[in-house]
Design a protein around this motif. Sequence first.
Motif, PDB file in Angstrom:
ATOM      1  N   PRO A   1      31.550  70.404 105.226  1.00  0.00           N
ATOM      2  CA  PRO A   1      31.303  69.128 104.568  1.00  0.00           C
ATOM      3  C   PRO A   1      30.537  69.272 103.262  1.00  0.00           C
ATOM      4  O   PRO A   1      29.876  70.278 103.019  1.00  0.00           O
ATOM      5  CB  PRO A   1      30.476  68.350 105.602  1.00  0.00           C
ATOM      6  CG  PRO A   1      29.944  69.354 106.559  1.00  0.00           C
ATOM      7  CD  PRO A   1      30.888  70.512 106.540  1.00  0.00           C
ATOM      8  N   SER A   2      30.641  68.263 102.458  1.00  0.00           N
ATOM      9  CA  SER A   2      29.873  68.189 101.233  1.00  0.00           C
ATOM     10  C   SER A   2      28.384  68.338 101.556  1.00  0.00           C
ATOM     11  O   SER A   2      27.908  67.784 102.544  1.00  0.00           O
ATOM     12  CB  SER A   2      30.184  66.826 100.606  1.00  0.00           C
ATOM     13  OG  SER A   2      29.440  66.685  99.450  1.00  0.00           O
ATOM     14  N   GLY A   3      27.691  69.139 100.763  1.00  0.00           N
ATOM     15  CA  GLY A   3      26.270  69.370 101.016  1.00  0.00           C
ATOM     16  C   GLY A   3      26.002  70.541 101.937  1.00  0.00           C
ATOM     17  O   GLY A   3      24.847  70.875 102.216  1.00  0.00           O
ATOM     18  N   ALA A   4      27.063  71.226 102.379  1.00  0.00           N
ATOM     19  CA  ALA A   4      26.898  72.330 103.332  1.00  0.00           C
ATOM     20  C   ALA A   4      26.264  73.564 102.694  1.00  0.00           C
ATOM     21  O   ALA A   4      25.714  74.416 103.398  1.00  0.00           O
ATOM     22  CB  ALA A   4      28.255  72.697 103.940  1.00  0.00           C
TER      23      ALA A   4
END
Length: 228
Positions: A37-40
């Motif tokens: 996911p985004s921010g991983a």
Amino acid sequence: GVEVSLRSVTRKYASAMALDEVSLDVEPGSAVALMGPSGAGKSTLLHLVGAMDPPDAGEIVVDGERVHDLSRRGLDRYRRRIGFVFQRFHLLPALSVLDNVLAPVLPRRVDFDRRARAMELLEAVGLADRASALPSRLSGGQQQRVAIARALIARPPLLLADEPTGNLDSATGHEIVDLLLTLREEHGMTMLMATHNPELAAVCDRVVRMKDGKVVSDERLTPSQDVL
Ligand code: ADP
Ligand code: ADP
């Protein structure tokens, strides 16, 4: 291609633990998809391997060299051996397609014919006939092809790509996946790519999934295995 190793690499930002003791060994010439996911922490990982940013702890070893031990000159030399491809192409709008491809090697002494190499790459990405066009005259997929040609001009043994198909529709994304696959077969570079595109991941040798700054799975793919 070069070998890339991360050993307990940590990168903290005020707001987040972007990488939390990440260890990863990438074999020379292999292609790894970073998913999650985004921010991983995928971009941060690419950033650190690209020596744009130092780790807070741990070490990154590329081709036997500890990246954060390099001198300034060593770092310059190191960065020049890496090709970068971004989601948003980042072409120079006032320069022709050909000059964009040449830009990374223009200020440098190189042991090959720059223009011949640039034209060869434009040929390889199917844009030789647009060499004198400005980027704004090209479609998104064509602009990404130019960016890929630019990334390869210095014959990098390592290619880092951050969502290379992220700004493209799926048909165009498909063309870029094919192109990256072909170029990889021809050039044998090690590839690390952050992507949400299962099609791109499926042509890699390995899919590393991240979440909250950690590697949560690491899967080797057999040829033509689907990635869901
Ligand atoms: P991904 O590429 O997987 O979307 P990133 O590496 O961009 O993840 O981000 C990981 C975490 O680090 C996120 O929480 C993000 O907000 C934070 N982060 C990334 N870059 C910065 C920065 N320059 N300053 C502050 N926080 C950042
Ligand atoms: P955006 O979608 O925000 O335009 P891009 O796909 O253009 O992002 O890529 C920018 C991302 O690549 C940022 O997360 C940045 O941290 C990272 N980045 C920028 N320069 C480098 C570099 N030289 N090496 C590795 N990562 C980089």
